[in-house]
Scaffold this motif. Structure first.
Motif: not given
Length: 272
Positions: A40-41, A46, A87, A165, A197
């Motif tokens: 998850q974020n 990153t 991204q 992403e 994701h």
């Protein structure tokens, strides 16, 4: 068969400010297998790939690239070996002509102009944008700008390619094209790493998955092994791919990652 490690991560920790660890003592290796880092974020994905790219320096621990500690290398030196597609392509694109944008990286790492143009044209053809070589990237839609950003890294011909992403703003055609690019890179012996994701894309494209949550690794294995662990995925607030979920809800014990896998299984059953 054992894989030769390209990147070795040992006791890796990172904090933006004292007392708030983003990554906590990670230990793993990355080899030629295409690898998806999922979570998850805020999980630390990153931050991890920025460390691998040399954009950040570890608070403690080490990252070795083919036996060399990358903390001893400059970002410019590392750029010859590890490429990263951001991204948001707007954070990467700054030239007013697609061809110039894609040639910029190769020229910066020392390719002569002839070779840089050749690599740029090949990369644009790979992502289906060769006919847009003379266009202004800012006149293109987000999905095409993302493909320009991918082409600009492909043209640098690095050993490692990190995709942040990659399916953002892509339709079915765009996703299939990117899958083809990733598989081609893998066939060429390059290491492709993504943070993403889209679990369906991971299931259909990547050989290995690493689940990250709260700065630690919960599980690291083949994509099939990882997506079989529903309890661990729940801990990371992740779901199985849609086909996997559907087949489990229908009572199948087997782990199917794609529709084609399930159809193939049913055909074999009918033959039996």
């Amino acid at each position: 068969m054992d894989q030769n490690p390209i990147l070795k991560i040992k006791d890796l920790s990172f904090s933006y400010q004292k007392g708030e660890e983003i990554l906590k003592g990670l230990n793993f290796e990355l080899d030629e297998r295409s690898t998806a880092i999922i979570g998850q974020n805020g999980a630390g994905k990153t931050t991890l790939v920025k460390l691998l790219k040399g954009l950040l320096r570890p608070t403690s621990g080490s990252i070795d690239f083919e036996g060399k500690d990358i903390t001893a290398m400059t970002v410019a030196q590392l750029a010859k070996h590890i490429g990263m597609v951001f991204q948001n392509p707007n954070d990467q694109i700054f030239k007013n002509r697609v061809l110039d944008e894609v040639m910029f990286g190769p020229l910066k790492i020392g390719m002569d102009e002839t070779k840089a143009k050749q690599k740029a044209m090949e990369s644009l053809e790979q992502v289906g944008l060769l006919e847009l070589a003379d266009e202004n990237p800012y006149d293109l839609g987000l999905s095409s700008r993302k493909l320009v950003a991918i082409a600009s890294i492909l043209a640098m011909d690095t050993k490692v390619i990190i995709l942040d992403e990659p399916t953002i703003a892509q339709d079915y055609h765009g996703k299939e094209l990117i899958k083809t690019v990733i598989r081609k890179l893998r066939a060429e012996g390059k290491t492709v790493i993504t943070i993403i994701h889209d679990m369906d894309f991971v299931a259909d494209t990547f050989e290995r998955a690493i689940v990250v949550a709260h700065g630690t690794i919960l599980i690291d294995g083949t994509t099939r092994e990882v997506f079989a662990k529903e309890d661990i995925l729940r801990q990371a607030n992740l779901e199985q791919p849609n086909v996997t979920k559907l087949c489990r809800s229908l009572g199948y014990d087997e782990i199917f990652l794609t529709t084609d896998e399930f159809i193939g299984y049913q055909k074999e059953k009918l033959k039996a």
